[in-house]
Scaffold this motif. Sequence first.
Motif, PDB file in Angstrom:
ATOM      1  N   GLU A  30       3.937   1.018 -10.035  1.00  0.00           N
ATOM      2  CA  GLU A  30       3.654   1.576  -8.706  1.00  0.00           C
ATOM      3  C   GLU A  30       2.241   1.231  -8.263  1.00  0.00           C
ATOM      4  O   GLU A  30       2.013   0.841  -7.115  1.00  0.00           O
ATOM      5  CB  GLU A  30       3.798   3.092  -8.729  1.00  0.00           C
ATOM      6  N   LYS A  31       1.282   1.401  -9.185  1.00  0.00           N
ATOM      7  CA  LYS A  31      -0.119   1.111  -8.855  1.00  0.00           C
ATOM      8  C   LYS A  31      -0.312  -0.374  -8.597  1.00  0.00           C
ATOM      9  O   LYS A  31      -1.081  -0.764  -7.709  1.00  0.00           O
ATOM     10  CB  LYS A  31      -1.041   1.559  -9.984  1.00  0.00           C
ATOM     11  N   GLN A  32       0.385  -1.239  -9.350  1.00  0.00           N
ATOM     12  CA  GLN A  32       0.268  -2.678  -9.133  1.00  0.00           C
ATOM     13  C   GLN A  32       0.740  -3.052  -7.744  1.00  0.00           C
ATOM     14  O   GLN A  32       0.097  -3.842  -7.051  1.00  0.00           O
ATOM     15  CB  GLN A  32       1.072  -3.447 -10.186  1.00  0.00           C
ATOM     16  N   LYS A  33       1.875  -2.492  -7.321  1.00  0.00           N
ATOM     17  CA  LYS A  33       2.375  -2.772  -5.970  1.00  0.00           C
ATOM     18  C   LYS A  33       1.378  -2.321  -4.910  1.00  0.00           C
ATOM     19  O   LYS A  33       1.143  -3.018  -3.929  1.00  0.00           O
ATOM     20  CB  LYS A  33       3.716  -2.072  -5.746  1.00  0.00           C
ATOM     21  N   LEU A  34       0.799  -1.141  -5.114  1.00  0.00           N
ATOM     22  CA  LEU A  34      -0.164  -0.602  -4.161  1.00  0.00           C
ATOM     23  C   LEU A  34      -1.379  -1.520  -4.017  1.00  0.00           C
ATOM     24  O   LEU A  34      -1.802  -1.837  -2.911  1.00  0.00           O
ATOM     25  CB  LEU A  34      -0.618   0.791  -4.611  1.00  0.00           C
ATOM     26  N   PHE A  35      -1.924  -1.968  -5.144  1.00  0.00           N
ATOM     27  CA  PHE A  35      -3.142  -2.756  -5.095  1.00  0.00           C
ATOM     28  C   PHE A  35      -2.898  -4.217  -4.734  1.00  0.00           C
ATOM     29  O   PHE A  35      -3.802  -4.903  -4.283  1.00  0.00           O
ATOM     30  CB  PHE A  35      -3.897  -2.648  -6.420  1.00  0.00           C
ATOM     31  N   GLN A  36      -1.686  -4.732  -4.915  1.00  0.00           N
ATOM     32  CA  GLN A  36      -1.385  -6.125  -4.575  1.00  0.00           C
ATOM     33  C   GLN A  36      -0.873  -6.285  -3.149  1.00  0.00           C
ATOM     34  O   GLN A  36      -0.781  -7.396  -2.649  1.00  0.00           O
ATOM     35  CB  GLN A  36      -0.365  -6.694  -5.561  1.00  0.00           C
ATOM     36  N   GLY A  40      -4.686  -5.512   4.533  1.00  0.00           N
ATOM     37  CA  GLY A  40      -5.988  -5.594   5.182  1.00  0.00           C
ATOM     38  C   GLY A  40      -7.024  -4.621   4.669  1.00  0.00           C
ATOM     39  O   GLY A  40      -8.159  -4.627   5.130  1.00  0.00           O
ATOM     40  N   ILE A  41      -6.668  -3.763   3.738  1.00  0.00           N
ATOM     41  CA  ILE A  41      -7.611  -2.791   3.172  1.00  0.00           C
ATOM     42  C   ILE A  41      -8.290  -3.429   1.962  1.00  0.00           C
ATOM     43  O   ILE A  41      -7.609  -4.009   1.105  1.00  0.00           O
ATOM     44  CB  ILE A  41      -6.885  -1.499   2.745  1.00  0.00           C
ATOM     45  N   PRO A  42      -9.618  -3.355   1.892  1.00  0.00           N
ATOM     46  CA  PRO A  42     -10.304  -3.901   0.712  1.00  0.00           C
ATOM     47  C   PRO A  42      -9.835  -3.211  -0.567  1.00  0.00           C
ATOM     48  O   PRO A  42      -9.495  -2.029  -0.562  1.00  0.00           O
ATOM     49  CB  PRO A  42     -11.780  -3.588   0.974  1.00  0.00           C
ATOM     50  N   GLY A  48      -7.120   5.341  -1.913  1.00  0.00           N
ATOM     51  CA  GLY A  48      -6.900   6.490  -1.042  1.00  0.00           C
ATOM     52  C   GLY A  48      -8.185   7.175  -0.618  1.00  0.00           C
ATOM     53  O   GLY A  48      -9.269   6.585  -0.592  1.00  0.00           O
ATOM     54  N   ALA A  49      -8.072   8.450  -0.300  1.00  0.00           N
ATOM     55  CA  ALA A  49      -9.179   9.223   0.264  1.00  0.00           C
ATOM     56  C   ALA A  49     -10.350   9.354  -0.720  1.00  0.00           C
ATOM     57  O   ALA A  49     -11.508   9.313  -0.309  1.00  0.00           O
ATOM     58  CB  ALA A  49      -8.690  10.603   0.679  1.00  0.00           C
ATOM     59  N   MET A  50     -10.042   9.504  -1.992  1.00  0.00           N
ATOM     60  CA  MET A  50     -11.117   9.659  -2.983  1.00  0.00           C
ATOM     61  C   MET A  50     -11.951   8.382  -3.078  1.00  0.00           C
ATOM     62  O   MET A  50     -13.172   8.446  -3.207  1.00  0.00           O
ATOM     63  CB  MET A  50     -10.523  10.016  -4.353  1.00  0.00           C
ATOM     64  N   ASP A  51     -11.306   7.218  -2.986  1.00  0.00           N
ATOM     65  CA  ASP A  51     -12.053   5.960  -2.997  1.00  0.00           C
ATOM     66  C   ASP A  51     -12.974   5.868  -1.781  1.00  0.00           C
ATOM     67  O   ASP A  51     -14.120   5.425  -1.893  1.00  0.00           O
ATOM     68  CB  ASP A  51     -11.101   4.769  -3.002  1.00  0.00           C
ATOM     69  N   MET A  52     -12.477   6.285  -0.636  1.00  0.00           N
ATOM     70  CA  MET A  52     -13.287   6.258   0.587  1.00  0.00           C
ATOM     71  C   MET A  52     -14.482   7.197   0.452  1.00  0.00           C
ATOM     72  O   MET A  52     -15.607   6.854   0.819  1.00  0.00           O
ATOM     73  CB  MET A  52     -12.441   6.649   1.797  1.00  0.00           C
ATOM     74  N   LEU A  53     -14.248   8.371  -0.100  1.00  0.00           N
ATOM     75  CA  LEU A  53     -15.319   9.339  -0.295  1.00  0.00           C
ATOM     76  C   LEU A  53     -16.392   8.792  -1.245  1.00  0.00           C
ATOM     77  O   LEU A  53     -17.588   8.857  -0.949  1.00  0.00           O
ATOM     78  CB  LEU A  53     -14.745  10.650  -0.835  1.00  0.00           C
ATOM     79  N   LEU A  54     -15.968   8.237  -2.365  1.00  0.00           N
ATOM     80  CA  LEU A  54     -16.918   7.668  -3.322  1.00  0.00           C
ATOM     81  C   LEU A  54     -17.675   6.484  -2.726  1.00  0.00           C
ATOM     82  O   LEU A  54     -18.877   6.313  -2.963  1.00  0.00           O
ATOM     83  CB  LEU A  54     -16.193   7.239  -4.598  1.00  0.00           C
ATOM     84  N   TYR A  55     -16.996   5.669  -1.938  1.00  0.00           N
ATOM     85  CA  TYR A  55     -17.635   4.524  -1.289  1.00  0.00           C
ATOM     86  C   TYR A  55     -18.724   4.988  -0.321  1.00  0.00           C
ATOM     87  O   TYR A  55     -19.847   4.491  -0.352  1.00  0.00           O
ATOM     88  CB  TYR A  55     -16.587   3.690  -0.552  1.00  0.00           C
TER      89      TYR A  55
END
Length: 65
Positions: A30-36, A40-42, A48-55
């Motif tokens: 599931e995670k592989q499909k999401l990240f591959q 257009g999202i880096p 998700g939201a936690m990545d945006m918050l940490l960024y």
Amino acid sequence: LSFLFQTLRQLSQRTISTASRRQLENRVPEKQKLFQEDNGIPVHLKGGAMDMLLYRFTMGISLFG
């Protein structure tokens, strides 16, 4: 002291025996499909939201640093 040692031993045995019975779901595909996915999202924001918050937190710290 002997009582404490015996209690800890029983607790550790119980934890090990119940952990082996649990079936963990493999969510790697599931995670592989999401990240591959080409959407257009880096890649550093696809989590998700936690990545945006940490960024944003990291960018804020680097501006003030």
